[in-house]
Design a protein around this motif. Sequence first.
Motif, mmCIF file in Angstrom:
data_model
loop_
_atom_site.group_PDB
_atom_site.id
_atom_site.type_symbol
_atom_site.label_atom_id
_atom_site.label_comp_id
_atom_site.label_asym_id
_atom_site.label_seq_id
_atom_site.Cartn_x
_atom_site.Cartn_y
_atom_site.Cartn_z
ATOM 1 N N ASP A 80 -30.325 -8.719 -2.782
ATOM 2 C CA ASP A 80 -29.373 -8.175 -1.823
ATOM 3 C C ASP A 80 -29.095 -9.240 -0.763
ATOM 4 N N VAL A 81 -28.027 -9.993 -0.967
ATOM 5 C CA VAL A 81 -27.702 -11.094 -0.064
ATOM 6 C C VAL A 81 -27.312 -10.571 1.312
ATOM 7 N N TYR A 82 -26.596 -9.460 1.342
ATOM 8 C CA TYR A 82 -26.151 -8.914 2.623
ATOM 9 C C TYR A 82 -27.344 -8.489 3.477
ATOM 10 N N GLN A 83 -28.355 -7.902 2.850
ATOM 11 C CA GLN A 83 -29.546 -7.500 3.598
ATOM 12 C C GLN A 83 -30.286 -8.724 4.134
ATOM 13 N N ASP A 84 -30.351 -9.776 3.340
ATOM 14 C CA ASP A 84 -30.982 -11.009 3.806
ATOM 15 C C ASP A 84 -30.246 -11.576 5.018
ATOM 16 N N PHE A 85 -28.924 -11.486 4.975
ATOM 17 C CA PHE A 85 -28.145 -11.976 6.110
ATOM 18 C C PHE A 85 -28.433 -11.161 7.364
ATOM 19 N N LEU A 86 -28.513 -9.840 7.225
ATOM 20 C CA LEU A 86 -28.779 -8.997 8.388
ATOM 21 C C LEU A 86 -30.140 -9.315 9.002
ATOM 22 N N ILE A 87 -31.129 -9.562 8.162
ATOM 23 C CA ILE A 87 -32.454 -9.916 8.677
ATOM 24 C C ILE A 87 -32.386 -11.232 9.444
ATOM 25 N N ALA A 88 -31.704 -12.212 8.859
ATOM 26 C CA ALA A 88 -31.568 -13.504 9.534
ATOM 27 C C ALA A 88 -30.781 -13.364 10.830
ATOM 28 N N TYR A 89 -29.727 -12.560 10.791
ATOM 29 C CA TYR A 89 -28.885 -12.374 11.975
ATOM 30 C C TYR A 89 -29.677 -11.764 13.128
ATOM 31 N N TRP A 90 -30.410 -10.688 12.842
ATOM 32 C CA TRP A 90 -31.141 -10.012 13.909
ATOM 33 C C TRP A 90 -32.327 -10.833 14.390
ATOM 34 N N TRP A 164 -29.422 -20.387 7.792
ATOM 35 C CA TRP A 164 -29.709 -21.521 6.920
ATOM 36 C C TRP A 164 -31.011 -21.301 6.158
ATOM 37 N N ILE A 165 -32.067 -20.980 6.908
ATOM 38 C CA ILE A 165 -33.399 -20.885 6.305
ATOM 39 C C ILE A 165 -33.515 -19.647 5.426
ATOM 40 N N ALA A 166 -32.860 -18.547 5.825
ATOM 41 C CA ALA A 166 -32.907 -17.340 5.002
ATOM 42 C C ALA A 166 -32.188 -17.549 3.676
ATOM 43 N N PHE A 167 -31.153 -18.363 3.684
ATOM 44 C CA PHE A 167 -30.417 -18.618 2.450
ATOM 45 C C PHE A 167 -31.216 -19.495 1.500
ATOM 46 N N GLU A 168 -31.844 -20.537 2.035
ATOM 47 C CA GLU A 168 -32.645 -21.451 1.214
ATOM 48 C C GLU A 168 -33.702 -22.078 2.110
ATOM 49 N N SER A 169 -34.966 -21.888 1.750
ATOM 50 C CA SER A 169 -36.058 -22.340 2.624
ATOM 51 C C SER A 169 -36.073 -23.854 2.810
ATOM 52 N N ILE A 170 -35.530 -24.600 1.861
ATOM 53 C CA ILE A 170 -35.531 -26.059 1.977
ATOM 54 C C ILE A 170 -34.669 -26.519 3.147
ATOM 55 N N LEU A 171 -33.753 -25.659 3.591
ATOM 56 C CA LEU A 171 -32.881 -26.015 4.714
ATOM 57 C C LEU A 171 -33.619 -26.002 6.049
ATOM 58 N N VAL A 172 -34.914 -25.693 6.020
ATOM 59 C CA VAL A 172 -35.695 -25.754 7.250
ATOM 60 C C VAL A 172 -35.763 -27.189 7.779
ATOM 61 N N ILE A 212 -21.368 -22.413 9.431
ATOM 62 C CA ILE A 212 -21.990 -22.858 8.179
ATOM 63 C C ILE A 212 -22.942 -21.785 7.660
ATOM 64 N N GLY A 213 -23.703 -21.178 8.573
ATOM 65 C CA GLY A 213 -24.606 -20.101 8.168
ATOM 66 C C GLY A 213 -23.864 -18.929 7.557
ATOM 67 N N LEU A 214 -22.731 -18.551 8.145
ATOM 68 C CA LEU A 214 -21.927 -17.466 7.573
ATOM 69 C C LEU A 214 -21.368 -17.858 6.209
ATOM 70 N N ALA A 215 -20.942 -19.109 6.085
ATOM 71 C CA ALA A 215 -20.365 -19.567 4.821
ATOM 72 C C ALA A 215 -21.404 -19.579 3.705
ATOM 73 N N LEU A 216 -22.649 -19.882 4.031
ATOM 74 C CA LEU A 216 -23.695 -19.901 3.009
ATOM 75 C C LEU A 216 -23.860 -18.533 2.358
ATOM 76 N N PHE A 217 -23.685 -17.477 3.144
ATOM 77 C CA PHE A 217 -23.813 -16.120 2.609
ATOM 78 C C PHE A 217 -22.482 -15.578 2.095
#
Length: 221
Positions: A80-90, A164-172, A212-217
């Motif tokens: 669930d990509v949208y849920q991952d985004f919400l977690i990162a957003y909050w 960034w990090i929620a989408f791909e951990s390597i982006l840390v 960029i973070g929005l575009a990743l999702f």
Amino acid sequence: MSNKNHLINPRPPSYGSIPSHGHPQGDIMEPRLSLPPAFLVKVKISTSGVLTLLLVGFTEEIVRLVWLFYALEDASTGNDVYQDFLIAYWLGLGWATAEAIYFIIQNFIAVRWYKEEAGLNGPYAEERLELEEILGRPLTKVSAWWGVMWRVTWILAHIGFSCWIAFESILVYPAAMVHGLLHVVWGYCLPVFGIPTVSYVTLVLTLAMFLIGLALFGLIV
């Protein structure tokens, strides 16, 4: 050759001449570039200070990575990509809010230094001088508008880093580098280039990070 065939230099200190070698108009005047002292900007950089600020940025992003790892693992219900985004957003918004509360309290404390001390010989003189060295001016001379802009800037930054990090951990790693560089810019460039320049440049940069973070999702094209 008569004086009429020569170009007369009205400002000898700023110009020189080169031989004409038979040029029909005589010697050719060559301008010399002389910059005023205002253009000779020197930024005093401490290697240990820069490394410390970079380390702070790296540490914050590692902590963010750990939080996102456990948050995404607990909330995992499939891809669930949208849920991952919400977690990162909050997470980013909450981080920025906590940071804003901390700095508001710090600003109130710093303002008291100026109200309680008429001169620079009080118990908080050293703290005041350090703060003014970073800001390039006394805190009481800084408009409240800049404080609002700085908080908006870091809201965009924290949400962007979290995405960034929620989408791909390597982006840390790029997130940690950019975060550390932002600390360096605020620590060393603010008193040199001024509050308006640094504030607007960092606002544009963090807005780009947020987008960029929005575009990743896939939330924007």
